[in-house]
Design a protein around this motif. Structure first.
Motif, PDB file in Angstrom:
ATOM      1  N   HIS A   1      -2.641   3.679 -17.223  1.00 43.47           N
ATOM      2  CA  HIS A   1      -1.478   4.591 -16.578  1.00 43.47           C
ATOM      3  C   HIS A   1      -2.165   5.449 -15.299  1.00 43.47           C
ATOM      4  CE1 HIS A   1       0.963   4.310 -20.404  1.00 43.47           C
ATOM      5  NE2 HIS A   1      -0.167   4.419 -20.927  1.00 43.47           N
ATOM      6  N   LYS A   2      -1.281   5.554 -14.247  1.00 40.65           N
ATOM      7  CA  LYS A   2      -1.613   6.331 -13.128  1.00 40.65           C
ATOM      8  C   LYS A   2      -0.491   7.043 -12.463  1.00 40.65           C
ATOM      9  CE  LYS A   2      -4.376   7.139  -9.446  1.00 40.65           C
ATOM     10  NZ  LYS A   2      -5.450   7.778  -9.514  1.00 40.65           N
ATOM     11  N   VAL A   3      -0.696   8.315 -12.488  1.00 43.50           N
ATOM     12  CA  VAL A   3       0.427   9.162 -11.641  1.00 43.50           C
ATOM     13  C   VAL A   3      -0.297   9.472 -10.590  1.00 43.50           C
ATOM     14  CG1 VAL A   3       1.928  11.233 -11.970  1.00 43.50           C
ATOM     15  CG2 VAL A   3       1.189   9.763 -14.102  1.00 43.50           C
ATOM     16  N   THR A   4       0.241   9.309  -9.349  1.00 47.60           N
ATOM     17  CA  THR A   4      -0.187   9.899  -8.168  1.00 47.60           C
ATOM     18  C   THR A   4       0.958  10.236  -7.243  1.00 47.60           C
ATOM     19  OG1 THR A   4      -1.662   9.032  -6.348  1.00 47.60           O
ATOM     20  CG2 THR A   4       0.211   7.505  -6.850  1.00 47.60           C
ATOM     21  N   GLU A   5       0.591  10.959  -6.170  1.00 45.07           N
ATOM     22  CA  GLU A   5       1.602  11.533  -5.195  1.00 45.07           C
ATOM     23  C   GLU A   5       1.957  10.620  -4.207  1.00 45.07           C
ATOM     24  OE1 GLU A   5       0.906  16.341  -5.807  1.00 45.07           O
ATOM     25  OE2 GLU A   5       0.102  15.318  -3.788  1.00 45.07           O
ATOM     26  N   MET A   6       2.908  10.895  -3.613  1.00 45.53           N
ATOM     27  CA  MET A   6       3.396   9.936  -2.582  1.00 45.53           C
ATOM     28  C   MET A   6       2.204   9.954  -1.343  1.00 45.53           C
ATOM     29  SD  MET A   6       7.008   9.809  -0.619  1.00 45.53           S
ATOM     30  CE  MET A   6       6.804  11.629  -0.212  1.00 45.53           C
ATOM     31  N   GLY A   7       1.848   8.884  -0.750  1.00 43.84           N
ATOM     32  CA  GLY A   7       1.077   8.955   0.148  1.00 43.84           C
ATOM     33  C   GLY A   7      -0.509   8.617  -0.104  1.00 43.84           C
ATOM     34  N   GLN A   8      -0.943   8.707  -1.352  1.00 46.74           N
ATOM     35  CA  GLN A   8      -1.951   8.488  -1.960  1.00 46.74           C
ATOM     36  C   GLN A   8      -2.241   6.863  -2.053  1.00 46.74           C
ATOM     37  OE1 GLN A   8      -4.355  11.010  -2.477  1.00 46.74           O
ATOM     38  NE2 GLN A   8      -2.588  12.049  -1.274  1.00 46.74           N
TER      39      GLN A   8
ATOM     40  N   THR B   1       9.857  -4.283 -13.115  1.00 49.83           N
ATOM     41  CA  THR B   1      10.730  -3.294 -13.269  1.00 49.83           C
ATOM     42  C   THR B   1      12.049  -3.526 -13.797  1.00 49.83           C
ATOM     43  OG1 THR B   1      11.704  -3.579 -11.230  1.00 49.83           O
ATOM     44  CG2 THR B   1       9.994  -2.237 -10.983  1.00 49.83           C
ATOM     45  N   MET B   2      12.778  -2.573 -14.373  1.00 52.68           N
ATOM     46  CA  MET B   2      13.734  -2.883 -15.164  1.00 52.68           C
ATOM     47  C   MET B   2      15.078  -3.444 -14.269  1.00 52.68           C
ATOM     48  SD  MET B   2      14.018  -1.493 -18.210  1.00 52.68           S
ATOM     49  CE  MET B   2      15.747  -1.341 -18.587  1.00 52.68           C
TER      50      MET B   2
ATOM     51  N   SER C   1       6.646   2.705  -7.939  1.00 55.01           N
ATOM     52  CA  SER C   1       6.565   3.032  -9.419  1.00 55.01           C
ATOM     53  C   SER C   1       7.267   1.736 -10.334  1.00 55.01           C
ATOM     54  CB  SER C   1       7.560   4.231  -9.608  1.00 55.01           C
ATOM     55  OG  SER C   1       7.020   5.235  -9.135  1.00 55.01           O
ATOM     56  N   ALA C   2       6.238   1.254 -11.112  1.00 54.47           N
ATOM     57  CA  ALA C   2       6.339  -0.025 -11.907  1.00 54.47           C
ATOM     58  C   ALA C   2       5.397  -0.131 -13.023  1.00 54.47           C
ATOM     59  CB  ALA C   2       6.491  -1.045 -10.943  1.00 54.47           C
ATOM     60  N   VAL C   3       5.133  -1.354 -13.661  1.00 54.70           N
ATOM     61  CA  VAL C   3       4.224  -1.567 -14.362  1.00 54.70           C
ATOM     62  C   VAL C   3       3.762  -2.680 -13.634  1.00 54.70           C
ATOM     63  CG1 VAL C   3       3.280  -2.470 -16.557  1.00 54.70           C
ATOM     64  CG2 VAL C   3       5.323  -0.929 -16.509  1.00 54.70           C
ATOM     65  N   TYR C   4       2.472  -3.002 -13.360  1.00 58.10           N
ATOM     66  CA  TYR C   4       1.598  -4.068 -12.749  1.00 58.10           C
ATOM     67  C   TYR C   4       0.866  -4.800 -13.658  1.00 58.10           C
ATOM     68  CZ  TYR C   4       3.333  -1.807  -8.515  1.00 58.10           C
ATOM     69  OH  TYR C   4       4.182  -1.352  -7.384  1.00 58.10           O
ATOM     70  N   PHE C   5       1.208  -6.142 -13.758  1.00 65.97           N
ATOM     71  CA  PHE C   5       0.343  -6.898 -14.548  1.00 65.97           C
ATOM     72  C   PHE C   5      -0.312  -7.976 -14.080  1.00 65.97           C
ATOM     73  CE2 PHE C   5       2.314  -5.908 -18.686  1.00 65.97           C
ATOM     74  CZ  PHE C   5       3.330  -5.385 -18.535  1.00 65.97           C
ATOM     75  N   CYS C   6      -1.659  -8.235 -14.405  1.00 66.86           N
ATOM     76  CA  CYS C   6      -2.633  -9.451 -14.087  1.00 66.86           C
ATOM     77  C   CYS C   6      -2.507 -10.353 -15.165  1.00 66.86           C
ATOM     78  CB  CYS C   6      -3.920  -8.553 -13.781  1.00 66.86           C
ATOM     79  SG  CYS C   6      -5.304  -9.726 -13.406  1.00 66.86           S
ATOM     80  N   ALA C   7      -2.553 -11.581 -14.661  1.00 61.44           N
ATOM     81  CA  ALA C   7      -2.674 -12.819 -15.587  1.00 61.44           C
ATOM     82  C   ALA C   7      -3.669 -13.883 -14.905  1.00 61.44           C
ATOM     83  CB  ALA C   7      -1.468 -13.391 -15.789  1.00 61.44           C
TER      84      ALA C   7
ATOM     85  N   ARG D   1       0.622   1.177 -15.693  1.00 62.02           N
ATOM     86  CA  ARG D   1       1.977   1.806 -15.248  1.00 62.02           C
ATOM     87  C   ARG D   1       1.626   2.833 -14.178  1.00 62.02           C
ATOM     88  NH1 ARG D   1       6.707   2.249 -17.749  1.00 62.02           N
ATOM     89  NH2 ARG D   1       6.248   1.133 -19.703  1.00 62.02           N
ATOM     90  N   LEU D   2       2.220   2.452 -13.242  1.00 65.09           N
ATOM     91  CA  LEU D   2       2.039   3.236 -11.715  1.00 65.09           C
ATOM     92  C   LEU D   2       3.506   4.296 -11.851  1.00 65.09           C
ATOM     93  CD1 LEU D   2       0.652   4.362  -9.386  1.00 65.09           C
ATOM     94  CD2 LEU D   2       1.933   2.406  -8.352  1.00 65.09           C
ATOM     95  N   THR D   3       3.223   5.517 -11.418  1.00 68.55           N
ATOM     96  CA  THR D   3       4.181   6.463 -11.249  1.00 68.55           C
ATOM     97  C   THR D   3       3.981   7.367 -10.146  1.00 68.55           C
ATOM     98  OG1 THR D   3       4.770   6.756 -13.565  1.00 68.55           O
ATOM     99  CG2 THR D   3       5.690   8.495 -11.949  1.00 68.55           C
ATOM    100  N   VAL D   4       4.780   7.162  -9.198  1.00 66.62           N
ATOM    101  CA  VAL D   4       4.411   7.606  -7.874  1.00 66.62           C
ATOM    102  C   VAL D   4       5.397   8.793  -7.360  1.00 66.62           C
ATOM    103  CG1 VAL D   4       4.122   7.308  -5.102  1.00 66.62           C
ATOM    104  CG2 VAL D   4       3.563   5.564  -6.815  1.00 66.62           C
TER     105      VAL D   4
END
Lengths: 115, 111
Positions: free
Chosen positions: A10-17, A38-39, A87-93, A111-114
């Motif tokens: 999980h990662k929550v970050t501010e816009m621009g980071q 994303t949905m 903001s989305a879930v990023y998967f590696c395969a 799971r990234l939330t900006v």
């Protein structure tokens, strides 16, 4: 069981980071994919590598996203600068040469939330 | 643009019922895979089909690849609550090419 390891979960970050996501593919797998889920859009292919060489990154916004494989045990996806729409879930395969039979093994995602 | 259309998008059924999920494209696949995804996890491979007309069974799940290799279906017999999840089809249009996913079918099986 062999696993694809993604960090962070999980990662929550501010816009621009800047955001960096990491993936450790299964040892011996020579193909690595990055997907975003994303949905609204479902699973979108961002980039993929074979034998560490980038084969296709046409799904990736080039101005802010970059994907690399500095070595066979590490794939990275960077976003700079990040935006709320990222903001989305990023998967590696990862997969081996017999992917048509064995498929790909996915990590548990970041799971990234900006905000 | 190569599109993979999956239907239905959502399915809510009672335990014991049968269901079918469809995956269609206007292009020919070299191979097609079905994955299942649970909340908080990545997709997990269920099956790969390669030959037109191929049918594969995995316990109560039956997968069929269309004769023309443009479509596929997943049939679940006597659904159980443990079948709840997101089912995804994914196709490759040429060997070694990129894997494109359908939008997924969110299945909910109620007791």
């Amino acid at each position: 069981d062999a696993r694809v390891t993604q960090t962070p979960r999980h990662k929550v970050t501010e816009m621009g980071q800047e955001v960096t996501m990491r993936c450790q593919p299964i040892l011996g797998h020579n193909t690595v994919f990055w997907y975003r889920q994303t949905m609204m859009q479902g699973l979108e292919l961002l980039a993929y590598f074979r034998n560490r060489a980038p084969l296709d990154d046409s799904g990736m916004p080039k101005d802010r996203f970059s994907a690399e494989m500095p070595d066979a045990t590490l794939a990275t996806l960077k976003i700079q600068p990040s935006e709320p729409r990222d903001s989305a879930v990023y998967f590696c395969a990862s997969g081996a040469d017999r992917v048509d039979r064995d498929g790909y093994t996915f990590g548990s995602g970041t799971r990234l939330t900006v905000v | 643009t190569q599109l993979l259309e999956q239907s239905p998008q959502f399915l809510s059924i009672q335990e014991g019922e049968n269901l079918t999920v469809y995956c269609n494209s206007s292009s020919v696949f070299s191979s097609l895979q079905w994955y299942r995804q649970e909340p908080g996890e990545g997709p997990v491979l269920l099956v790969t089909v390669v030959t037109g007309g191929e049918v594969k069974k995995l316990k109560r799940l039956t997968f069929q690849f269309g004769d023309a290799r443009k479509d596929s279906s997943l049939h679940i017999t006597a659904a159980q609550t443990g079948d709840t999840g997101l089912y995804l089809c994914a196709g490759r249009y040429n060997q070694g090419g990129k894997l494109i996913f359908g939008q997924g079918t969110e299945l909910s099986v109620k007791p």
